[in-house]
Every structure is written in C-alpha cells, then in structure tokens.
Design a protein around this motif. Structure first.
Motif, mmCIF file in Angstrom:
data_model
loop_
_atom_site.group_PDB
_atom_site.id
_atom_site.type_symbol
_atom_site.label_atom_id
_atom_site.label_comp_id
_atom_site.label_asym_id
_atom_site.label_seq_id
_atom_site.Cartn_x
_atom_site.Cartn_y
_atom_site.Cartn_z
ATOM 1 N N GLY A 1 0.675 -1.212 0.046
ATOM 2 C CA GLY A 1 -0.078 -0.153 0.005
ATOM 3 C C GLY A 1 0.904 1.258 0.069
ATOM 4 O O GLY A 1 0.151 2.337 0.016
ATOM 5 N N ARG B 1 1.318 -7.616 -7.337
ATOM 6 C CA ARG B 1 0.555 -7.300 -6.472
ATOM 7 C C ARG B 1 -0.333 -6.131 -7.036
ATOM 8 O O ARG B 1 0.443 -5.016 -7.279
ATOM 9 C CB ARG B 1 1.347 -6.946 -5.123
ATOM 10 N N ARG C 1 -3.227 -2.895 -6.745
ATOM 11 C CA ARG C 1 -3.915 -2.265 -5.898
ATOM 12 C C ARG C 1 -4.617 -1.109 -6.643
ATOM 13 O O ARG C 1 -4.069 -0.595 -7.514
ATOM 14 C CB ARG C 1 -3.284 -1.546 -4.553
ATOM 15 N N ALA D 1 -8.251 -4.546 -4.834
ATOM 16 C CA ALA D 1 -6.736 -5.235 -4.276
ATOM 17 C C ALA D 1 -6.775 -6.700 -4.531
ATOM 18 O O ALA D 1 -7.556 -7.523 -4.195
ATOM 19 C CB ALA D 1 -6.713 -5.246 -2.721
#
Length: 312
Positions: A241, A265, A267, A288
């Motif tokens: 994040g 990953r 987001r 996510a």
C-alpha cells in the motif's frame, strides 16, 4: 446460513480449518479466530489450524501440525480463500465434508456448505457475525484471544478502516471486539512496525516507481534488489500500500521477483483491477488483487493492461 454452519459444526468431532497460501492477517485472524471460538463453545471437539506458517505473522499465532489421519471423518472449513488452487495444504479434500467462509467474489463455488458475502470487509468480520448469531441462539461465548484475532483481520483488511470496504457493520463489529481484554497497542505494533531494512526498501519504492499520465504506476523489485536491502519476498507484503497516497494515482502494481515466478500485487483507488488479475492467473477484490507473471516481459504486459484500464 449461520444456523447451517453451526449445525454442521455440531456434527463433527474433529474440525480442520484451512486458509490461503501467502497468508495475511485476515487469513490468520479468521482461521485462528474461528478455531478459538469453536474450542470455547465445544471444548470436547478437536480443532486444528492447517497451513504453512508465515514468520511475519508470529505475533498473531501459529498453525497446528496436522497429520493425514486427522482428516478421516473431519469437517474441513476453509476461510478467506476464493479458489481451491490457493488453499494452503491441498489435503483439504481428505475430510468428510467441506465448508467455505469467505468475502471474495465466489468465482470458485466449492464446498457443500458455503457462506460467501462480498459486502463484508473481511472474513474476520463474517466470523464475528457468526459469533453474534451463536451468542443469540446458542449462548456462545467469545474468548479474548479470538476477539484479538478477528480485530486484527478486520483492521488489516480495511487498511485501518480507510478502504471503501469499511461499512457500518464493520465498525459495529470492531466496536464490540475492542471490549475484550487484549492489548490493542501491541497488536497494532505487530501489524505495522517494520524493520529498518524494510523501511529502506520502501524508500527505494518511493524513489523508483513510475507513473504515466493515465494514473497507472508500477515498480519492479528484482531478487538482486531484495538481496541488496536484506528483505525477503514475503516481507514485501507490508509495502503493497506504500503508493496509495500519491496524488493523481489511480492504480498501481508492485512486482516482486522470486526464484521461479514474479509476484504481481495490484491495488487501486478507483478502477476495478481484479479482472486484470484473472487475466494473469490470479484474482481477488475489485480494488486489491494479486497474480503471477513468469517473466519480466509478461510483467510488462500487466503494466500495459493496467494503463489501458486507468485510461478508460
């Protein structure tokens, strides 16, 4: 559905609880929270938590050693896991009955008994609501160690209540859980404190991420970079994040290279990105998600698709 879950739990002497590979706090929180909840209210039952331990979650707890023989006649419950490929410990099929409790999109509807609620902030929230029902209908009690697990899962999966998945029911659950006797400060420290090496890598991410005019950003972390900073691929989960506060950013992807694959990953602050994750063998929530690439060329394809999504 909560009544069916409780009725099913009552039928079995041995219950084995699984969760997903590469666990996060909601995976541990829902798994161990449910384990402690069942043990509290059915002390005659044997309840085991399966899966490989992640040392970054030592502060939450540890899974059990589960033998092949334990699965004979057992109820298997899988928490926080959207599809069977991601279930940690593929012996889950050896039990007598399979149950799914999850808050991800139900693309893989496994299990004879299933509770899937995508409106829930976390699977830990669903386990709390199972307890609330059990308290009303069965006089269930919630031990403090279970409350701690569920609270950890909720605050982690909501980004400390910042993510859009946070709802009134989330705050209701958290408000009840903090009434129990556990050290919230120590728990928060376990969730969010980082070693200096990880903070240095976070600095590398801030200095080296690339963002284009569409609002899509990416950063590539190779094995050489991990080695340079003395950080494992698993530890980088705490940094996913990091780019969320960048002004003008719509969505981002962080690539983590391992020996045989590259973790992807994803987001987002708006665009739905779980469809992109599915294109590369992954999945997850609309904002996510995760996937896998097998070369940097394939990673570049993820970047191009992310740019297209942010531009549309």
């Amino acid at each position: 559905m909560n009544s069916q879950i409780i009725d099913t739990i009552k039928q079995f002497d041995t219950i084995i609880i699984h969760r997903h590979v590469r666990p996060d706090p909601d995976a541990y929180g829902s798994q161990l929270g449910l384990k402690y909840l069942i043990e509290q209210n059915y002390p005659e039952k044997r309840v085991l938590a399966a899966g490989e331990h992640d040392f970054t979650l030592d502060f939450l707890g540890f899974p059990d050693t589960v033998e092949d023989s334990d699965f004979e006649g057992a109820l298997v419950i899988v928490t926080d896991t959207a599809n069977t490929e991601r279930i940690d410990d593929q012996r889950y099929m050896k039990g007598a009955k399979l149950m799914k409790i999850d808050h991800h999109p139900n693309d893989d509807a496994y299990g004879e008994v299933s509770l899937v609620d995508t409106a829930a902030s976390s699977t830990s929230e669903l386990i709390y609501e199972l307890f609330a029902y059990g308290k009303s209908e069965e006089s269930w009690e919630l031990p403090a160690k279970a409350a701690r697990q569920l609270y950890a899962g909720i605050i982690a999966d909501t980004g400390r209540f910042l993510f859009p998945s946070t709802t009134e029911r989330t705050f209701d659950a958290a408000g009840e859980l903090i009434k129990y006797d556990f050290d919230r400060n120590a728990l928060h420290n376990g969730l969010y404190e980082m070693d200096r090496s990880l903070l240095h890598l976070q600095g590398f991410i801030y200095q080296n991420f690339v963002m284009d005019e569409s609002g899509a950003a990416h950063v590539k972390i190779s094995m050489d970079i991990l080695k340079e900073f003395g950080v494992t691929a698993t530890e980088t989960s705490l940094l996913v994040g990091s780019l969320g506060n960048v002004k003008g950013l719509k969505a981002w992807v962080i690539f983590i290279e391992e020996e045989t694959e590259i973790r992807v990953r994803l987001r987002s602050k708006g665009p739905v990105i779980n469809g992109l994750a599915k294109e590369f063998g992954g999945g997850g929530h609309p904002m996510a998600s995760g996937a896998t690439a097998y070369s940097w060329e394939e990673a570049d394809k993820v970047i191009e698709r992310l740019k297209e999504i942010c531009s549309s």
